[in-house]
Design an enzyme around this catalytic site. Sequence first.
Site, PDB file in Angstrom:
ATOM      1  CD  GLU A 184     -23.285  55.639  13.271  1.00  0.00           C
ATOM      2  OE1 GLU A 184     -22.236  55.969  13.837  1.00  0.00           O
ATOM      3  OE2 GLU A 184     -24.494  55.809  13.985  1.00  0.00           O
ATOM      4  CG  ASP A 220     -26.682  54.564  18.268  1.00  0.00           C
ATOM      5  OD1 ASP A 220     -25.657  54.275  19.184  1.00  0.00           O
ATOM      6  OD2 ASP A 220     -26.644  54.879  17.159  1.00  0.00           O
ATOM      7  CG  HIS A 222     -19.831  53.789  17.525  1.00  0.00           C
ATOM      8  ND1 HIS A 222     -19.906  53.294  18.942  1.00  0.00           N
ATOM      9  CD2 HIS A 222     -21.085  54.163  17.510  1.00  0.00           C
ATOM     10  CE1 HIS A 222     -20.814  53.734  19.421  1.00  0.00           C
ATOM     11  NE2 HIS A 222     -21.438  54.299  18.614  1.00  0.00           N
TER      12      HIS A 222
HETATM   13  N1  ADE Z   1     -22.425  59.131  19.779  1.00  0.00           N
HETATM   14  C1  ADE Z   1     -23.794  58.945  20.397  1.00  0.00           C
HETATM   15  N2  ADE Z   1     -24.391  58.170  19.330  1.00  0.00           N
HETATM   16  C2  ADE Z   1     -23.561  58.088  18.243  1.00  0.00           C
HETATM   17  C3  ADE Z   1     -23.699  57.160  17.263  1.00  0.00           C
HETATM   18  N3  ADE Z   1     -24.874  56.653  16.647  1.00  0.00           N
HETATM   19  N4  ADE Z   1     -22.431  57.223  16.291  1.00  0.00           N
HETATM   20  C4  ADE Z   1     -21.416  57.443  16.796  1.00  0.00           C
HETATM   21  N5  ADE Z   1     -21.275  58.304  17.733  1.00  0.00           N
HETATM   22  C5  ADE Z   1     -22.315  58.425  18.691  1.00  0.00           C
HETATM   23 ZN    ZN Z   2     -23.671  54.693  18.967  1.00  0.00          ZN
END
Ligand code: ADE
Ligand code: ZN
Length: 332
Positions: free
Chosen positions: A197, A275, A194
């Site tokens: 975000e 997600d 990730h």
């Molecule tokens: N764990 C579960 N969903 C997540 C997300 N959207 N961003 C970071 N960690 C996560």
């Molecule tokens: Zn995620």
Amino acid sequence: MHDFLTRLPKAELHLHIEGSLEPELMFALAQRNDVVLPYASVEAVRAAYDFDDLQSFLNLYYQGMAVLRTAEDFFDLAMDYFRRAHGEGVVHVELSFDPQAHLSRGIGLDVQMEGLTRAMRLAERELDLSTALIMSFLRDRSAEEAMQVLEQAAPYWELIDAVGLDSAELGHPPGKFAAVFDRAKALGLPRVAHAGEEGPASYIREAMDVLDVCRIDHGVRCLEDPALVAELIERRLPLTVCPLSNVRLKVVERLDDHPLPALLEAGLTLTLNSDDPAYFGGGMLENFLACQRAFGWSEETFVALARNALEAAFMSEARRETLLKRLAAVSG
Ligand code: ADE
Ligand code: ZN
């Protein structure tokens, strides 16, 4: 368009299996395991899902998974999701799981792996759903702990398709996990993370340069750095974008404000994903439909996005060929 988007063979590359825990199953498992939930009803759970940011979601996400105690629970969780996804025209699911979130509650890796892999095998047999497993590290815990978990997973390395990096992003740059991801690379494990975000574009660059990832989860903030965008395009590095998640976690205010059209226009390799579907208002189909409503995309655009996912997926070349043919048949 609804029929077309249902029939489109969709591969899901960014799905936290613990985030697929629907309130109904949460209640059933709480009862089975004598876990007391801080909610009076299924409706009360849903009403609590009003998030300000990633952390406010993560607090409820970690609380919710406390009902998962036995291999049977992990099996039921995954099977419940696979059946729903199959009903939405999903043909391949890559499920991430957070081993540390269960180990810290005294639930062994053996329990987690038994339940998840048993469901994956059954889904492949009964639903013609191919699956892959991504073991994710919690970036808001130490790199030493992540390394320990990776070593502890030695009996399961063969069953793991990739390692990932998730949880609270801000203040936990990818570089913190350089040694863990080096070790995963030495073991021959592909890597995803990730990045971008809630965190800045520099985290995307770090994930690419330091962790040597083959995909970026989210990555929507890359537009803040044109040189980074150019490099992502040159490397054809896929972004696993999660539209409804970004709205619910207030990365964007409304889907109409989402950078997806700009990302697409720039020429990035994009995929659509859910997600944490139980928390964010819908699975793969609902994410595709929401994009159709917000952006008015053509069938060709959705076919291109579905193809990107099949091409970026962890699956055998034989399976990829089968699914690409199915995609070609649907796109006529
Ligand atoms: N764990 C579960 N969903 C997540 C997300 N959207 N961003 C970071 N960690 C996560
Ligand atoms: Zn995620």
